[in-house]
Design a protein around this motif. Structure first.
Motif, short mmCIF file in Angstrom:
data_model
loop_
_atom_site.label_atom_id
_atom_site.label_comp_id
_atom_site.label_asym_id
_atom_site.label_seq_id
_atom_site.Cartn_x
_atom_site.Cartn_y
_atom_site.Cartn_z
N ALA B 222 0.83 -1.20 0.00
CA ALA B 222 0.00 0.00 0.00
C ALA B 222 0.87 1.25 0.00
N ILE B 223 1.83 1.30 0.91
CA ILE B 223 2.64 2.52 0.99
C ILE B 223 3.49 2.68 -0.27
N THR B 224 3.95 1.55 -0.81
CA THR B 224 4.75 1.65 -2.03
C THR B 224 3.95 2.25 -3.18
N LEU B 225 2.72 1.80 -3.29
CA LEU B 225 1.90 2.33 -4.38
C LEU B 225 1.59 3.80 -4.15
N VAL B 226 1.34 4.17 -2.90
CA VAL B 226 1.11 5.58 -2.61
C VAL B 226 2.33 6.40 -3.04
N LEU B 227 3.51 5.87 -2.76
CA LEU B 227 4.71 6.61 -3.12
C LEU B 227 4.88 6.71 -4.64
N VAL B 228 4.49 5.68 -5.36
CA VAL B 228 4.57 5.79 -6.83
C VAL B 228 3.61 6.86 -7.33
N ALA B 229 2.40 6.84 -6.77
CA ALA B 229 1.43 7.85 -7.19
C ALA B 229 1.96 9.25 -6.86
N ALA B 230 2.56 9.39 -5.68
CA ALA B 230 3.11 10.69 -5.30
C ALA B 230 4.23 11.09 -6.25
N GLU B 231 5.02 10.10 -6.64
CA GLU B 231 6.11 10.36 -7.58
C GLU B 231 5.55 10.94 -8.88
N ARG B 232 4.44 10.38 -9.31
CA ARG B 232 3.85 10.85 -10.56
C ARG B 232 3.16 12.20 -10.41
N MET B 233 2.44 12.37 -9.30
CA MET B 233 1.60 13.55 -9.21
C MET B 233 2.29 14.73 -8.54
N LEU B 234 3.16 14.44 -7.55
CA LEU B 234 3.80 15.55 -6.84
C LEU B 234 5.27 15.69 -7.19
N GLY B 235 5.81 14.70 -7.87
CA GLY B 235 7.24 14.77 -8.16
C GLY B 235 8.11 14.62 -6.93
N THR B 236 7.72 13.72 -6.01
CA THR B 236 8.50 13.58 -4.77
C THR B 236 9.92 13.10 -5.05
N GLY B 237 10.09 12.30 -6.08
CA GLY B 237 11.45 11.90 -6.45
C GLY B 237 12.13 10.94 -5.49
N LEU B 238 11.34 10.23 -4.67
CA LEU B 238 11.98 9.32 -3.72
C LEU B 238 12.65 8.14 -4.41
N PHE B 239 12.23 7.84 -5.63
CA PHE B 239 12.85 6.74 -6.36
C PHE B 239 13.55 7.23 -7.61
N ASP B 240 13.72 8.54 -7.71
CA ASP B 240 14.25 9.10 -8.94
C ASP B 240 15.71 9.47 -8.76
N PRO B 241 16.61 8.80 -9.44
CA PRO B 241 18.03 9.05 -9.22
C PRO B 241 18.42 10.51 -9.43
N VAL B 242 17.72 11.20 -10.31
CA VAL B 242 18.07 12.59 -10.55
C VAL B 242 17.88 13.42 -9.28
N GLN B 243 16.87 13.07 -8.49
CA GLN B 243 16.61 13.83 -7.27
C GLN B 243 17.18 13.13 -6.04
N GLY B 244 18.06 12.18 -6.24
CA GLY B 244 18.70 11.54 -5.09
C GLY B 244 18.02 10.28 -4.63
N GLY B 245 16.92 9.91 -5.27
CA GLY B 245 16.24 8.69 -4.88
C GLY B 245 16.92 7.46 -5.46
N ASP B 246 16.42 6.30 -5.10
CA ASP B 246 17.06 5.07 -5.53
C ASP B 246 15.99 4.13 -6.08
N PRO B 247 16.02 3.86 -7.39
CA PRO B 247 14.99 2.98 -7.95
C PRO B 247 15.01 1.58 -7.36
#
Ligand code: HEA
Ligand code: HEA
Ligand code: CUA
Ligand SMILES: [Cu+2]
Lengths: 301, 542, 93, 200
Positions: B222-247
């Protein structure tokens, strides 16, 4: 032993496959045979009543807990040991940098040469450093039992050595979108001398510069040089062609000229060709590079 | 026909007639676990048919290289939807929702689950989630095309309707959690007098272990999916290497849930098999305690091995070592189960009726799938077959050859009990034979393809893979022919077939001691358990 | 309601509340001084004590049977494993 | 077989606890990410933590602890058959919840005012770890805040049931479960507070 001789990745992995498949086959046949025999022998027509009501046997349970444990530990250990071969690059390996992007590969050599196919000399270990420009891709060489994901922001690598000259498949194994299955190329294994010639050959003749750039930036992952549509439209005869594009949602008809080409490369989503998905990434190319590409597209008939 | 159909409806007793609501409302607002069970059965079944259709389309596309019937984007969307529907809409909620609800409360001698209204609510939100998932196909930027694994960064940047699909899956996860906690509470609190833990039927045991996995693992999804949605909608970047996240962290979180989830899929199936085999062999199950123990061991150890999906991802080699080791450890309890099932047959009196045939083929197919899992679990070999059709073959063997065949076994074993009518035996056998043949033809071929190096999720492939792909496609047609024969026969039987009453198979678990179909309150008299679930003498069965 | 109920007195609750406030002050204090890497550990240790108090008294866990305690323990162990095992990757990459 | 529907008090409580376990793991997922990224970006996390207002954080901690006390006392009150007091105490909890959200509102708007929010230009320009810190901060406290809202609403509804007498000294499992949920919200905050506000 000759210290320059090392075990190739294929030689390391195949015996593990043999061992695992062999063990699994024996187990599977044993279980199936027992099952079929019991079903036949104790079928109700032959055994109208059960002849045993035994509910458990400590001895049996111990046996079939301990034996599988020993077996799987052996499998694990063997698998791990040979995995280390994949991870340990022999000294003196040739270094190549593979760049993956949606949806093409390019391979850069120490002398600056860039190629869409991976050329390697026979018998020399090659270390491939894996770089992704966008999403996760997978560097997969079935013939050499080698695979490693190409993850953006991560320094992954793989190594292999080709014992025989020839051409081998190179796949993108990790799903990366529309063009995933088209993201294939080959490893061309050349005899030492031929490879040296290839490596040193001058980049390209001038009229080929445009084509080289298309290869270098991965345009050809999505566009073909004839008129077939891959992900994007084919390039053959593009110059002067009139087509329908959607600009900000409104459709209009344009004729392909220099301004249009330039815009298509720098801001691909400004004009989207009708019927094509809006997936082309924007590229920031140098002015002379754009010039070279445009010149090349002009004459591509 | 209509008149006789009405006839059967009227004559069908038990919980079918005992309701003060009428029509559809008597189902979708009912808190009776049996009605909810059937609701789940038909809804998961419906989605299953959707999934099968998509699977067939996938196979037709792969019949020949190049474009056969669709383009790459369509293909990518289809396998994504096929995977999402099969996993989240069918196989995870399916067993528990339908047979768990139908049978488990009766097996432990309860009148209903602990929280009947919550149970109904679970079904409702499951349906809402499912509808949202299906809506995502027709709205927004088109059907999601990420694969059921939703790997970032691709899922964070694709223009397709991933956010909505993710929301749907999130809601379904919530439903799964609620069912899980309902079942755990029920099994703890509502066992009949005399039913100590060592008298709990193995199907119920397996549901208990499954429910725990649902409770402890689903929130991570559940939390993982929320984070993916946030990544798409808010640009949180928690999994985006450009913003320091880690896929790679996404992959950890995803598999922390999704590996245990494969045991959510298989444990209830193993439970059914453990209940069916002794009945049709007229022998107590061999090694009851070891099977209980291995059920719990699978559930526990299954939570420790998620990293085996990431051997090639760039995860540290230490992690590869640990996760590969633990993966092999999980195989041991599965082996224990297989050996105990086979030994149960020894010196029994075996009758090969449809449920038993499906159960026996489960053992075989699950073994093939499980053993191929060992190839995947060994680090050296996984590198070669990872992300190829070998993996696809592996999981269809365990999910469909395993869970699917067990589901069919359960359908033939238990549904007549709830309908009071039964299917014809012969066509069931024909259906089984075709399915078994087609299944192996298709999926074994896919494993060979994988060994030869054909990657998965490939819309197009090189000519060298063409013949085998054609064979696999033909296999899929045989499989589906068998499926259709089986289903037509089964459902025709349930509505218009021979009456089914009493205890024709000779089961000793409590569901066979109630009237057929069971009354709303399940038992005429509150049961008191005096013997184990496989003690045929004790329950007076010849 | 047939089961025996344990009623916790207001005084006891208030006492726990005071303890919690004190521990909060302590956390803030501890993290103000220079402890280096231990700071996170110290803060977490105190947080665990606070959490323990809330669970034991406010949430009545102290007065529950063995079952619930075991299950809570199981949950926490699971969470610890999820976090801990991830570090097999993160620490050695 | 028709006996009156029997209420399973222990069963209801067990069910609630199981639900709380799932909540623990839900936040657990975020703590996992926190741990991993703290390991990778210790300095950026410290820098990020400094930018959060620890006074507001402490104030909120006190508020939540007090709210927890109120709701725990309300359970005692209902058990002692003092429904009026129970309602008043739950009202106290809800007031605290409102206070908590108010403080949160000021905190968030101050941060957003400074251009610190997920995907903001400011964060994109800064060190990668900083963006990770604040994204985690917003996600964690956001979801926690959502729980505060849900918990507050739940308790409001339960208070109305206490008022009408459906929840009473003999049938108070609803209030007890509502209180359990609220304590969980508090429990999570006990960990969020030092991890985000005090990692200097
Ligand atoms: C029902 C679902 C289910 C089940 C039960 C299993 C069971 C197992 N799985 Fe599978 N698996 C999946 C569903 C399942 N899997 C799915 C869906 C994927 C792909 C996800 C994706 O990427 O999309 C996957 C992928 C997958 C991978 C990753 C592959 C990759 O992507 O590279 C691995 C690697 O270790 C693996 C291993 C195992 C193992 C060791 C078991 C074991 O539990 C098997 C144990 C069983 C046996 C061992 C056989 C029976 C025993 C005997 C016959 C007795 C003799 C045995 C011994 C002596 C050992 N699985
Ligand atoms: C339960 C899970 C399940 C089931 C049953 C199936 C059934 C089928 N699947 Fe699969 N499949 C997946 C889960 C499943 N699948 C997943 C998770 C993926 C990965 C997606 C991804 O990569 O993201 C996948 C991927 C996948 C691919 C690979 C795509 C690729 O990588 O390129 C292919 C290709 O042929 C395929 C084909 C089929 C076919 C032809 C069927 C069927 O049509 C065969 C016909 C089926 C039957 C005849 C009956 C099966 C019956 C039951 C299981 C129980 C019945 C229950 C009730 C009646 C209630 N599937
Ligand atoms: Cu690149 Cu798949
Ligand atoms: Cu797995």
């Amino acid at each position: 032993m000759d210290p320059t001789r090392f075990i190739s990745t294929t030689e390391a992995i195949d015996p593990v496959f043999m061992f695992l498949f062999g063990a699994c086959l024996v187990l599977l046949l044993g279980i199936t045979a027992a099952m079929l025999f019991f079903v036949w022998r104790y079928h109700r027509s032959r055994a109208p009543q059960p002849t045993s009501q035994v509910e458990s046997s400590l001895r049996l349970e111990i046996i079939w807990t301990v034996l599988p444990t020993v077996l799987v530990l052996a499998m694990f250990w063997y698998g791990w040991k040979e995995y280390l071969v994949l991870r340990t690059v022999p000294k003196g390996a040739m270094q190549v940098t593979a760049t993956a992007r949606m949806w093409s590969w390019s391979f850069a050599y120490a002398n600056g040469k860039v190629s869409p196919k991976l050329y390697v000399p026979v018998g020399t270990p090659v270390k491939v450093n894996l770089v992704s420009q966008d999403v996760i891709h997978g560097f997969f060489l079935p013939a050499f039992r080698v695979k490693r994901d190409v993850v953006p922001g991560m320094a992954n690598y793989a190594w292999f050595v080709a014992p025989k000259p020839g051409s081998y498949d190179l796949f993108c194994s990790s799903y990366c979108g529309t063009g995933h299955s088209g993201m294939t190329t080959t490893v061309e294994v050349l005899p030492e001398a031929e490879f040296a010639i290839w490596l040193d050959s001058e980049a390209k003749k001038t009229e080929e510069a445009g084509k080289a750039l298309l290869e270098k930036y991965g345009c050809l992952g999505c566009h073909s040089l004839d008129d077939t549509t891959k992900v994007g439209p084919g390039f053959k005869g593009i110059w002067g062609r009139s087509e329908t594009v959607a600009s900000n949602g409104t459709e209009r008809t344009i004729t392909v000229d220099e301004t249009y080409l330039r815009r298509s490369i720098l801001e691909p989503n400004a004009d989207v060709v009708k019927g094509a998905p809006p997936v082309m990434p924007s590229f920031t190319l140098k002015e002379d590079e754009i010039k070279a590409i445009v010149d090349y597209l002009k004459v591509l008939k | 026909m209509a008149a006789s159909e009405l006839d059967t409806r009227v004559r069908r007793g038990g919980f079918w007639s005992d309701t003060n609501r009428t029509g559809i409302a008597s189902w979708i607002f009912s808190t009776d676990h049996k009605r909810i069970g059937l609701l789940y059965f038909y809804s998961t079944f419906g989605f299953f048919l959707v999934g099968v259709l998509l699977g067939l389309l996938l196979r037709i596309e792969l019949m020949a290289p190049g474009r056969t019937i669709m383009g790459p984007q369509t293909y990518n969307a289809l396998f994504t939807v096929h995977g999402v529907v099969m996993i989240f809409l069918f196989i995870i909620p399916g067993f528990q929702g339908s047979f768990g609800n139908l049978v488990m409360p009766i097996q432990i001698g309860a009148r209903d689950v602990s929280f009947p209204r919550l149970n109904l609510f679970s079904w409702w939100i499951y349906m809402i989630g499912a509808v949202i998932v299906l809506t995502s196909l027709f709205t927004g930027g088109g059907p999601p095309d990420t694969g059921w694994t939703f790997y970032v960064p691709f899922s964070a940047r694709t223009g397709t309707n991933v956010s909505l699909a993710v929301l749907g899956v999130f809601i379904i996860g919530f439903s799964s959690i609620l069912t899980g906690l309902n079942f755990v509470t029920t099994i703890h609190r509502l066992r009949a007098a005399g039913m100590g833990w060592m008298r709990v039927p193995l199907f119920t045991w397996s549901l208990y272990a499954t429910a725990w996995i649902q409770i402890l693992a689903t929130p991570i999804l559940a939390i993982t999916l929320v984070l993916v949605a946030a990544e798409r909608m808010l640009g949180t970047g928690l999994f985006d290497p450009v913003q320091g996240g880690d896929p790679i962290m996404f992959q950890h979180l995803f598999w922390i849930y999704s590996h245990p989830a494969v045991y959510i899929m298989i444990l209830p199936a193993m439970g059914v098999i453990s209940d069916i085999i002794p009945v049709f062999s007229r022998k107590p199950i061999f090694g009851y305690k070891m099977i209980v123990f291995s059920t719990l061991a699978i559930a526990a150890a299954g939570s420790l091995v998620w990293g085996h999906h990431m051997f090639t991802s760039g995860m540290s080699d230490t992690a590869v070592l640990v996760f590969s080791f633990l993966t092999f450890i999980v195989a041991i309890p599965s082996a224990i189960k297989v050996f105990n099932w086979v030994t149960t047959l020894y010196k029994g009196s075996i009758s090969l009726e449809a449920p038993m045939l499906f159960a026996l083929s489960f053992i075989l197919l699950f073994s093939i799938g499980g053993l191929s899992g060992l190839i995947l679990g060994a680090a050296a070999t996984d590198v070669h077959v990872h992300d190829t059709h070998f993996v696809v073959g592996h999981f269809h063997y365990v999910m469909f050859g395993g869970t699917g065949f067990a589901f069919f076994a359960a359908m033939h074993y238990w549904l007549p009990k709830f309908y009071g009518r039964r299917y014809a035996e012969k066509p069931a056998l024909v259906g089984w034979a075709l399915m078994f043949t087609g299944f192996n033809l298709m999926y074994f071929t896919m494993q060979v393809l994988g060994m030869k190096g054909m990657p998965r999720r490939y819309y197009d492939y090189l000519p060298e893979f063409a013949t085998l792909n054609l064979v696999a496609t033909v296999g899929s047609w045989i499989l589906v022919t068998g499926l259709i024969i089986m289903l037509v026969n089964l459902f025709r039987g349930l509505w218009w077939g021979e009456p089914f009453a009493g205890n024709p198979w000779g089961g000793a678990t409590l569901e066979w001691s109630t009237p057929t179909p069971p009354p709303t309150e399940n038992f005429v008299e509150e049961p008191v358990v005096t013997h184990g679930p496989y003690d045929y003498k004790g329950s007076g069965i010849p | 309601m047939s089961e025996e109920q344990h009623i916790i007195s207001y005084r006891k609750l208030a006492f726990v509340w005071v303890a919690l406030l004190a521990l909060t002050a302590l956390t803030v204090g501890v993290t103000r001084v220079e402890l280096g890497a231990y700071k996170v550990l110290a803060a977490l240790a105190i947080a665990c004590v606070k959490g323990g108090l809330v669970i034991a008294v406010f949430m009545h866990m102290k007065y529950e049977g063995r079952l619930l305690r075991w299950l809570l323990f199981l949950t926490l162990v699971t969470l610890a494993i999820f976090i801990g095992f991830t570090f097999f990757d993160v620490l050695y990459r | 077989m028709s006996h009156p529907p029997h209420k399973d008090y222990d069963g209801a409580k067990l069910g609630m606890w199981l639900f709380l376990f799932t909540e623990l793991l839900l936040f657990g997922g975020m703590f996992l990410l926190y741990a991993v990224y703290l390991k990778r970006y210790p300095h950026e996390f410290a820098a990020g933590g400094k930018q959060l207002n620890w006074i507001m954080g402490s104030a909120n901690t006190v508020i939540l602890l007090t709210s927890s006390l109120c709701v725990a006392m309300s359970v005692t009150a209902i058990q002692r058959d003092e429904p009026r007091r129970a309602v008043a105490l739950v009202a106290g909890t809800i007031i605290c919840a409102a206070g908590f959200m108010t403080v949160k509102y000021f905190e968030w708007s101050a941060k957003i005012g400074h251009g610190i929010y997920p995907g903001s230009a400011h964060l994109k320009a800064g060190a990668p770890g900083e963006s990770v810190f604040f994204s985690l901060y917003y996600m964690t406290t956001g979801i926690h805040g959502l729980h505060v809202l849900i918990g507050g609403a739940l308790l409001g509804w339960i208070a109305s049931r206490v008022n009408t007498g459906t929840v009473n000294a003999r049938e108070f499992i609803l209030l007890e479960n509502g209180a359990l949920y609220w304590h969980l919200v508090d429990l999570i905050w006990i960990f969020i507070f030092p991890l985000y506000y005090l990692v200097l």
